[in-house]
Design a protein around this motif. Structure first.
Motif, PDB file in Angstrom:
ATOM      1  N   LEU A   1      56.283  88.740  24.860  1.00  0.00           N
ATOM      2  CA  LEU A   1      57.668  88.994  25.277  1.00  0.00           C
ATOM      3  C   LEU A   1      58.491  87.707  25.311  1.00  0.00           C
ATOM      4  N   GLU A   2      57.873  86.610  25.691  1.00  0.00           N
ATOM      5  CA  GLU A   2      58.571  85.326  25.691  1.00  0.00           C
ATOM      6  C   GLU A   2      58.899  84.902  24.260  1.00  0.00           C
ATOM      7  N   ALA A   3      57.971  85.137  23.341  1.00  0.00           N
ATOM      8  CA  ALA A   3      58.168  84.732  21.952  1.00  0.00           C
ATOM      9  C   ALA A   3      59.155  85.628  21.217  1.00  0.00           C
ATOM     10  N   ASP A   4      59.161  86.913  21.562  1.00  0.00           N
ATOM     11  CA  ASP A   4      60.035  87.861  20.860  1.00  0.00           C
ATOM     12  C   ASP A   4      60.535  88.921  21.840  1.00  0.00           C
ATOM     13  N   PRO A   5      61.695  88.702  22.426  1.00  0.00           N
ATOM     14  CA  PRO A   5      62.235  89.677  23.370  1.00  0.00           C
ATOM     15  C   PRO A   5      62.426  91.073  22.758  1.00  0.00           C
ATOM     16  N   ALA A   6      62.552  91.154  21.442  1.00  0.00           N
ATOM     17  CA  ALA A   6      62.690  92.459  20.789  1.00  0.00           C
ATOM     18  C   ALA A   6      61.407  93.290  20.912  1.00  0.00           C
ATOM     19  N   ALA A   7      60.301  92.640  21.198  1.00  0.00           N
ATOM     20  CA  ALA A   7      59.036  93.366  21.379  1.00  0.00           C
ATOM     21  C   ALA A   7      59.024  94.150  22.681  1.00  0.00           C
ATOM     22  N   SER A   8      60.037  93.947  23.506  1.00  0.00           N
ATOM     23  CA  SER A   8      60.077  94.596  24.816  1.00  0.00           C
ATOM     24  C   SER A   8      60.047  96.113  24.709  1.00  0.00           C
TER      25      SER A   8
ATOM     26  N   ALA B   1      46.966  98.790  39.916  1.00  0.00           N
ATOM     27  CA  ALA B   1      47.183  97.935  38.749  1.00  0.00           C
ATOM     28  C   ALA B   1      48.387  97.022  38.898  1.00  0.00           C
ATOM     29  N   ARG B   2      49.371  97.445  39.683  1.00  0.00           N
ATOM     30  CA  ARG B   2      50.602  96.643  39.777  1.00  0.00           C
ATOM     31  C   ARG B   2      50.392  95.282  40.407  1.00  0.00           C
ATOM     32  N   LEU B   3      49.240  95.065  41.031  1.00  0.00           N
ATOM     33  CA  LEU B   3      48.945  93.749  41.607  1.00  0.00           C
ATOM     34  C   LEU B   3      48.959  92.656  40.537  1.00  0.00           C
ATOM     35  N   VAL B   4      48.752  93.045  39.281  1.00  0.00           N
ATOM     36  CA  VAL B   4      48.760  92.089  38.188  1.00  0.00           C
ATOM     37  C   VAL B   4      50.141  91.451  38.006  1.00  0.00           C
ATOM     38  N   PHE B   5      51.172  92.100  38.539  1.00  0.00           N
ATOM     39  CA  PHE B   5      52.531  91.572  38.440  1.00  0.00           C
ATOM     40  C   PHE B   5      52.832  90.487  39.487  1.00  0.00           C
ATOM     41  N   ALA B   6      51.957  90.303  40.460  1.00  0.00           N
ATOM     42  CA  ALA B   6      52.227  89.386  41.574  1.00  0.00           C
ATOM     43  C   ALA B   6      52.532  87.962  41.113  1.00  0.00           C
ATOM     44  N   ASP B   7      51.719  87.427  40.209  1.00  0.00           N
ATOM     45  CA  ASP B   7      51.958  86.059  39.731  1.00  0.00           C
ATOM     46  C   ASP B   7      53.309  85.932  39.035  1.00  0.00           C
ATOM     47  N   TYR B   8      53.691  86.983  38.339  1.00  0.00           N
ATOM     48  CA  TYR B   8      54.959  86.943  37.602  1.00  0.00           C
ATOM     49  C   TYR B   8      56.150  87.076  38.549  1.00  0.00           C
ATOM     50  N   ALA B   9      55.938  87.707  39.701  1.00  0.00           N
ATOM     51  CA  ALA B   9      57.008  87.836  40.693  1.00  0.00           C
ATOM     52  C   ALA B   9      57.325  86.476  41.330  1.00  0.00           C
ATOM     53  N   ARG B  10      56.293  85.631  41.477  1.00  0.00           N
ATOM     54  CA  ARG B  10      56.499  84.307  42.080  1.00  0.00           C
ATOM     55  C   ARG B  10      57.351  83.398  41.193  1.00  0.00           C
ATOM     56  N   THR B  11      57.047  83.412  39.912  1.00  0.00           N
ATOM     57  CA  THR B  11      57.828  82.625  38.938  1.00  0.00           C
ATOM     58  C   THR B  11      58.169  83.557  37.778  1.00  0.00           C
ATOM     59  N   PRO B  12      59.260  84.291  37.914  1.00  0.00           N
ATOM     60  CA  PRO B  12      59.590  85.326  36.931  1.00  0.00           C
ATOM     61  C   PRO B  12      59.855  84.777  35.521  1.00  0.00           C
ATOM     62  N   PRO B  13      59.199  85.360  34.532  1.00  0.00           N
ATOM     63  CA  PRO B  13      59.471  84.970  33.144  1.00  0.00           C
ATOM     64  C   PRO B  13      60.797  85.593  32.672  1.00  0.00           C
ATOM     65  N   SER B  14      61.199  85.244  31.493  1.00  0.00           N
ATOM     66  CA  SER B  14      62.493  85.710  30.978  1.00  0.00           C
ATOM     67  C   SER B  14      62.549  87.234  30.810  1.00  0.00           C
ATOM     68  N   TRP B  15      61.428  87.893  30.644  1.00  0.00           N
ATOM     69  CA  TRP B  15      61.422  89.345  30.431  1.00  0.00           C
ATOM     70  C   TRP B  15      61.402  90.121  31.752  1.00  0.00           C
ATOM     71  N   TRP B  16      61.219  89.443  32.864  1.00  0.00           N
ATOM     72  CA  TRP B  16      61.049  90.085  34.161  1.00  0.00           C
ATOM     73  C   TRP B  16      62.242  90.967  34.542  1.00  0.00           C
ATOM     74  N   GLN B  17      63.415  90.375  34.558  1.00  0.00           N
ATOM     75  CA  GLN B  17      64.603  91.127  34.966  1.00  0.00           C
ATOM     76  C   GLN B  17      64.910  92.282  33.991  1.00  0.00           C
ATOM     77  N   PRO B  18      64.875  92.072  32.669  1.00  0.00           N
ATOM     78  CA  PRO B  18      65.108  93.203  31.763  1.00  0.00           C
ATOM     79  C   PRO B  18      64.082  94.340  31.943  1.00  0.00           C
ATOM     80  N   PHE B  19      62.853  93.967  32.273  1.00  0.00           N
ATOM     81  CA  PHE B  19      61.824  94.999  32.475  1.00  0.00           C
ATOM     82  C   PHE B  19      62.201  95.885  33.663  1.00  0.00           C
TER      83      PHE B  19
END
Length: 192
Positions: A146-153, A169-187
């Motif tokens: 997703l970082e390399a190609d936002p169109a893959a979203s 399964a949503r616990l896997v999102f915890a690390d991304y919530a701490r430092t959100p990647p560029s796809w976080w908000q669009p997701f």
């Protein structure tokens, strides 16, 4: 003496010219093979026996009937072009097909090292780790894709949505919530 030099020069020129024509025709047939011509891979290999794209395409066609022979052909494709991650991904797929997914891991790792920002490679690596049940690693590769190609979203968000809805399964999102990647908000905008 001059006649010998001319003869040698003409012979060398003809050999080089023949090689250029053979490699060019092999590439032409490999391209046709990539666009669906099932007989083109064999024609490409007739012109250039180690044309990597044709070897790979032909091996993929043989994989179901002859996994061992197809794996050897894929290895030849990788040897012909060791900078291409596709043969490594094909070897990983062949390993999974033959029932030894643990032997696929080094191929996946090497492919992702060769093409660390290729979204296709990252997506295929994510699918591999998901199939092995390692959601955390799968998530790392989906994030990379997703970082390399936002169109893959469009495709990846469809996979991530059921994960986000699953309380375990949503616990896997915890690390991304701490430092959100560029796809976080669009997701989460799409989920909402």
């Amino acid at each position: 003496m001059i006649a010998i030099r001319r003869t040698v020069l003409i012979v060398v020129s003809l050999v080089v010219l023949w090689r250029i024509v053979a490699v060019g025709l092999a590439q032409y047939y490999a391209d046709r093979s990539a666009h669906g011509d099932e007989t083109a891979a064999a024609k490409a290999l007739t012109w250039h026996g180690s044309q990597p794209e044709a070897l790979l395409r032909q091996a993929r066609q043989r994989l179901a009937q002859d996994p061992t022979g197809a794996s050897e052909e894929i290895r030849r494709a990788y040897q012909a072009d060791p900078a291409d991650p596709d043969p490594l991904l094909a070897l990983a797929n062949a390993s999974q097909t033959t029932g030894s997914p643990e032997s696929a891991e080094p191929y996946i790792q090497r492919a992702t090292q060769l093409a660390p920002v290729n979204p296709s490679v990252a997506s295929r690596a994510a699918a591999f780790w998901l199939a092995l049940g390692d959601l955390s690693k799968a998530m790392q590769y989906w994030s990379r894709a997703l970082e390399a190609d936002p169109a893959a979203s469009k495709d990846i968000f469809r996979i991530l949505l059921p994960i986000a809805e699953d309380t375990q399964a949503r616990l896997v999102f915890a690390d991304y919530a701490r430092t959100p990647p560029s796809w976080w908000q669009p997701f989460f905008a799409e989920v909402a």
